[in-house]
Scaffold this motif. Structure first.
Motif, short mmCIF file in Angstrom:
data_model
loop_
_atom_site.label_atom_id
_atom_site.label_comp_id
_atom_site.label_asym_id
_atom_site.label_seq_id
_atom_site.Cartn_x
_atom_site.Cartn_y
_atom_site.Cartn_z
N VAL A 115 0.79 -1.07 0.00
CA VAL A 115 -0.14 0.06 0.05
C VAL A 115 1.06 1.14 0.04
O VAL A 115 2.04 1.19 0.40
CB VAL A 115 -0.91 -0.10 1.18
CG1 VAL A 115 -2.02 -1.14 1.08
CG2 VAL A 115 -0.31 -0.08 2.77
N GLY A 120 -3.74 4.81 1.84
CA GLY A 120 -3.23 3.53 1.86
C GLY A 120 -3.97 2.71 0.75
O GLY A 120 -4.37 1.46 0.64
N GLN A 122 -4.00 0.42 -2.67
CA GLN A 122 -3.00 -0.80 -3.03
C GLN A 122 -1.99 -0.44 -4.11
O GLN A 122 -2.54 0.10 -5.07
CB GLN A 122 -4.04 -2.01 -3.34
CG GLN A 122 -3.22 -3.32 -3.55
CD GLN A 122 -4.02 -4.50 -3.64
OE1 GLN A 122 -5.01 -4.64 -2.91
NE2 GLN A 122 -3.91 -5.37 -4.62
N ARG A 171 -0.61 -4.09 3.70
CA ARG A 171 -2.01 -4.25 4.44
C ARG A 171 -2.10 -5.87 4.62
O ARG A 171 -2.00 -6.63 3.58
CB ARG A 171 -3.07 -3.87 3.28
CG ARG A 171 -4.30 -3.94 4.04
CD ARG A 171 -5.53 -3.44 2.86
NE ARG A 171 -5.40 -2.16 2.84
CZ ARG A 171 -5.16 -1.39 1.81
NH1 ARG A 171 -5.34 -2.02 0.55
NH2 ARG A 171 -5.49 -0.09 1.71
N TYR A 173 -4.38 -9.09 6.03
CA TYR A 173 -5.66 -9.44 6.38
C TYR A 173 -5.46 -11.03 7.01
O TYR A 173 -4.82 -11.83 6.54
CB TYR A 173 -6.71 -9.73 5.34
CG TYR A 173 -7.13 -8.74 4.69
CD1 TYR A 173 -8.36 -7.90 5.13
CD2 TYR A 173 -6.55 -8.00 3.59
CE1 TYR A 173 -8.96 -7.03 4.58
CE2 TYR A 173 -7.10 -6.76 2.93
CZ TYR A 173 -8.26 -6.42 3.50
OH TYR A 173 -8.91 -5.14 2.86
N ALA A 180 -8.52 -5.57 8.14
CA ALA A 180 -6.85 -5.41 7.93
C ALA A 180 -6.22 -4.74 8.98
O ALA A 180 -6.70 -3.95 9.68
CB ALA A 180 -6.33 -4.99 6.62
N GLU A 181 -4.81 -4.99 9.08
CA GLU A 181 -4.12 -4.02 9.75
C GLU A 181 -2.84 -3.85 8.62
O GLU A 181 -2.40 -4.28 7.71
CB GLU A 181 -3.21 -5.26 10.77
CG GLU A 181 -4.22 -5.39 12.23
CD GLU A 181 -3.54 -5.67 13.47
OE1 GLU A 181 -2.34 -5.35 13.44
OE2 GLU A 181 -4.17 -6.04 14.13
N PHE A 182 -2.24 -2.45 9.25
CA PHE A 182 -1.22 -1.96 8.54
C PHE A 182 0.25 -2.35 8.99
O PHE A 182 0.27 -2.24 10.46
CB PHE A 182 -1.19 -0.40 8.25
CG PHE A 182 -0.12 0.19 7.81
CD1 PHE A 182 0.01 0.05 6.33
CD2 PHE A 182 0.72 1.01 8.38
CE1 PHE A 182 1.34 0.63 5.61
CE2 PHE A 182 1.91 1.65 7.99
CZ PHE A 182 2.20 1.61 6.59
#
Length: 211
Positions: A115, A120, A122, A171, A173, A180-182
């Motif tokens: 990202v 953010g 993709q 990103r 999942y 999702a988390e970054f």
């Protein structure tokens, strides 16, 4: 003479008495037919068929055994761990730590993509799955599981196809999760579609190492 009259009177009296005796048949009449009523047979009631209905089983009060819930982003902290390189690809451990207060289960392939920008967005194609799905891993609070992620050397691709782009990170999942988390990881990725993909990801396994 007197004896003769007395004898005649006695004969007459005897004849009258004979006529008055019950049950004495008159010899001048033919015998009457006798009608006999047959005895009544006792009536037998028809047999009654009884249908027995089985009682329904009592409802069970025992709940089926249930295990820990699937790990979600609320349970996990995601980070990059150990690294090792091979020809054309660098591998990093994508580590999932149970930072929650309950055990949870993680299994399968996470979703991973580059990202960029403040929004953010993709960059390029997401990671291609590598290998087969592994067994479930139960994470108690503080325990970890790892999915190895492969970063291909983008300089090996045609720049016109790759379209190198600066990225801020990943990103991620978690398996079977829609949130999702970054993960911060400043590098370059391909905005274009490259043969074999720019990222690969394997199934999660217990621990924090790549192996």
């Amino acid at each position: 003479m007197r004896k003769t009259l007395i004898g005649a009177v006695l004969l007459l009296l005897a004849a009258g008495c004979a006529e008055d005796v019950p049950g004495t048949a008159d010899p001048g009449q033919p015998p009457q037919p006798t009608t006999t009523t047959p005895a009544l047979r006792p009536t037998t009631a028809p047999a009654t068929t009884t249908t027995t209905t089985a009682a329904a089983p009592a409802p069970s009060t025992t709940s089926p055994a249930t295990g820990p819930a699937v790990c979600t982003v609320d349970d996990l902290t995601v980070s990059l761990g150990a690294s090792e390189g091979t020809a054309g690809t660098m591998y990093r451990a994508l580590v999932f730590t149970n930072s929650g207060g309950r055990p949870c289960v993680i299994r399968g392939f996470p979703g991973v993509s580059f990202v960029a920008g403040d929004d953010g967005h993709q960059v390029g194609e997401p990671a291609v799955r590598s290998g087969t799905k592994g067994p479930a891993v139960t994470l108690k609070p503080g325990m970890t599981a790892t999915a190895p992620v492969g970063f291909r050397n983008i300089t090996a691709f045609d720049p016109a196809v790759c379209r190198p782009t600066d990225v801020r990170g990943l990103r991620v999942y978690p398996p079977h999760e829609r949130k999702a988390e970054f993960v911060l990881f400043a590098t370059q990725g391909c905005a274009g579609v490259v043969p074999g993909g720019q990222l690969t990801v394997a199934t999660v396994h217990a621990g924090s190492g790549l192996g």
